[in-house]
Write a protein that holds these residues in place. Structure first.
Motif, short mmCIF file in Angstrom:
data_model
loop_
_atom_site.label_atom_id
_atom_site.label_comp_id
_atom_site.label_asym_id
_atom_site.label_seq_id
_atom_site.Cartn_x
_atom_site.Cartn_y
_atom_site.Cartn_z
N CYS A 221 -2.29 3.48 13.66
CA CYS A 221 -2.32 3.58 12.40
C CYS A 221 -2.59 2.03 11.58
O CYS A 221 -3.43 2.00 10.93
CB CYS A 221 -1.34 4.52 11.66
SG CYS A 221 -1.65 4.74 9.95
N ARG A 222 -1.55 1.22 11.90
CA ARG A 222 -1.61 0.12 10.88
C ARG A 222 -2.55 -0.65 11.59
O ARG A 222 -3.33 -1.57 10.75
CB ARG A 222 -0.27 -0.65 11.48
CG ARG A 222 0.99 -0.05 10.81
CD ARG A 222 2.31 -0.61 10.85
NE ARG A 222 3.29 0.06 10.30
CZ ARG A 222 3.71 -0.19 9.08
NH1 ARG A 222 3.01 -0.78 8.24
NH2 ARG A 222 4.84 0.74 8.39
N MET A 223 -3.31 -0.76 12.78
CA MET A 223 -4.24 -1.74 13.38
C MET A 223 -5.50 -0.97 12.80
O MET A 223 -6.39 -1.76 12.59
CB MET A 223 -4.14 -1.58 14.85
CG MET A 223 -3.15 -2.49 15.52
SD MET A 223 -3.41 -2.95 17.33
CE MET A 223 -4.98 -3.92 17.21
N ASN A 224 -5.66 0.15 12.53
CA ASN A 224 -6.94 0.81 12.49
C ASN A 224 -7.24 0.92 10.89
O ASN A 224 -8.37 0.63 10.38
CB ASN A 224 -7.12 2.30 12.90
CG ASN A 224 -7.16 2.23 14.41
OD1 ASN A 224 -7.43 1.06 15.12
ND2 ASN A 224 -7.63 3.17 15.04
N LYS A 225 -5.97 1.12 10.14
CA LYS A 225 -6.25 1.32 8.88
C LYS A 225 -5.48 0.30 7.92
O LYS A 225 -5.94 0.20 6.57
CB LYS A 225 -5.30 2.68 8.38
CG LYS A 225 -5.94 4.00 9.13
CD LYS A 225 -7.41 4.08 8.38
CE LYS A 225 -7.90 5.49 9.16
NZ LYS A 225 -9.26 6.07 8.50
N GLY A 226 -4.88 -0.69 8.40
CA GLY A 226 -4.37 -1.86 7.50
C GLY A 226 -2.91 -1.58 7.65
O GLY A 226 -2.23 -0.59 7.70
N LYS A 227 -2.05 -2.75 7.54
CA LYS A 227 -0.75 -2.63 7.47
C LYS A 227 -0.09 -1.64 6.39
O LYS A 227 1.28 -1.35 6.35
CB LYS A 227 -0.03 -4.14 7.37
CG LYS A 227 -0.60 -5.02 8.59
CD LYS A 227 0.06 -6.41 8.52
CE LYS A 227 -0.37 -7.29 9.71
NZ LYS A 227 0.26 -8.56 9.51
N GLU A 228 -0.51 -1.67 5.19
CA GLU A 228 -0.12 -1.00 4.12
C GLU A 228 -0.09 0.61 4.34
O GLU A 228 0.65 1.36 3.72
CB GLU A 228 -0.73 -1.28 2.95
CG GLU A 228 -2.12 -0.83 2.72
CD GLU A 228 -3.03 -1.71 3.50
OE1 GLU A 228 -4.33 -1.38 3.60
OE2 GLU A 228 -2.74 -2.63 3.92
N VAL A 229 -0.95 1.26 5.29
CA VAL A 229 -1.08 2.34 5.48
C VAL A 229 -0.20 2.96 6.88
O VAL A 229 0.00 2.21 7.79
CB VAL A 229 -2.43 2.66 5.95
CG1 VAL A 229 -2.74 4.45 6.10
CG2 VAL A 229 -3.45 2.36 4.94
#
Length: 342
Positions: A221-229
């Motif tokens: 999730c963090r790699m695909n959507k960004g660290k804040e997601v």
């Protein structure tokens, strides 16, 4: 609880999946190099290793037999210990064994190491597509696996191009040994990337390890959507895999395979014929390459068809020209026949 395939749909096909695809693509190129490209290596090694017809048969049969025998074993181990772990361990061993086989000075040691390499490379053959597909959402799975199939064609370009450059060279160590080492390069790249990749979350769910499955999905999730997601921000608190089939306690772990073979016998026979044909080409390629190499070494001279036609009677020559469609005043073209053989 959230269905893991629905969560993959939310996460999409992002950085993590592209890295996994690149790693698996390189490993698939390496496997094809080892299985089908090995025939080109044998063509170069035939003189130094004194590989005649009987030895060639033993070499190919032992390698492919080791792969066939170990397939079910690796499938069972992948369900117990995980896809990534089995792929990584077996690929490292197979790669090391192949590198050692390039240094062996005599045939029987070469035969033994190629058989051991075939035993371990079967693990990647069995598990690689499963590992990749378990990180891919259902709608994209056919397209991604189709992209993976291009690695076979790329391998069939990679090995002959290298062979065309290396085999004619006179060098120490022998050019076929250098070619065999070059065939391992995609595998080394794939293994290095695989070291930093996670285990399949679906494997963790199959062994009821919810915590590790969530950790892997959080990383994706963090790699695909960004660290804040995070998964929590997407409404995912736990995972489930409703389509997972538990092994039958009554009939045993291979019951589903037996049912598939019996209930879909026509489809299974169709795939068996295709696989048998492709494997036959894999067996035949080394023999063809060896024959071509022997023939080109035995008959180095070239002659024209016109010079052969001059040796026959005028009536026969005219008949041949009509059959071959050769114009009366055409330029002579080369025919790969030795002048000494006429």
């Amino acid at each position: 609880m959230s269905d893991i395939d629905e969560v993959f749909t939310k996460l999409g096909f992002g950085k993590m999946q592209f890295i996994i695809l690149f790693s698996c693509f390189n490993l698939q190129i390496w496997m094809t190099n080892e299985q089908l490209g090995f025939g080109v290596v044998i063509a170069g090694a035939s003189c130094e290793m004194r590989i005649h017809d009987r030895r060639l048969a033993w070499l190919m049969a032992a390698s492919f037999a080791a792969q066939m025998v170990s397939c079910f074993l690796w499938g069972e181990l992948a369900d117990v210990y995980g896809r990534r772990r089995i792929i990584m361990i077996s690929s490292i061993v197979a790669n090391i064994v192949s590198i050692l086989s390039a240094c062996v000075p005599e045939f029987w040691g070469f035969l033994f190491l190629r058989s051991v390499g075939g035993f371990f490379i079967a693990a990647s053959v069995v598990c690689l597509m499963t590992y990749l597909s378990e990180f891919t959402k259902i709608s994209l799975r056919p397209r991604v696996l189709t992209i993976m199939s291009f690695s076979l064609g790329l391998s069939m370009i990679y090995v002959p191009c290298l062979a065309g450059f290396l085999l004619p060279l006179r060098m120490e160590p022998s050019s076929w040994r250098i070619l065999l080492l070059c065939n391992q390069v995609p595998g080394i790249i794939g293994i290095i990337i695989l070291i930093f990749l996670p285990e399949s979350p679906k494997y963790y769910l199959s062994i009821n390890n919810q915590e590790k499955a969530m950790q892997v999905m959080e990383r994706i999730c963090r790699m695909n959507k960004g660290k804040e997601v995070t998964l929590n921000s997407l409404g995912v608190e736990s995972l489930t895999q409703p389509r997972l089939r538990q092994p039958s306690q009554k009939h045993g772990s291979c019951y589903e395979t037996k049912v598939l073979l019996l209930n879909h016998a026509k489809i299974m026979w169709f795939f068996f014929i295709i696989f048998f044909s492709l494997s036959g080409l894999g067996f035949a390629l080394p023999i063809w390459m060896l024959r071509v190499r022997v023939l080109t070494a035995t008959f180095p001279d070239w002659d024209t068809i016109c010079s052969h036609m001059d040796e026959v009677s005028p009536d026969s020559r005219g008949h041949l020209e009509v059959l071959l469609g050769i114009p009366a005043h055409s330029e002579p073209f080369l025919l790969p026949v030795s002048c000494s053989a006429t």
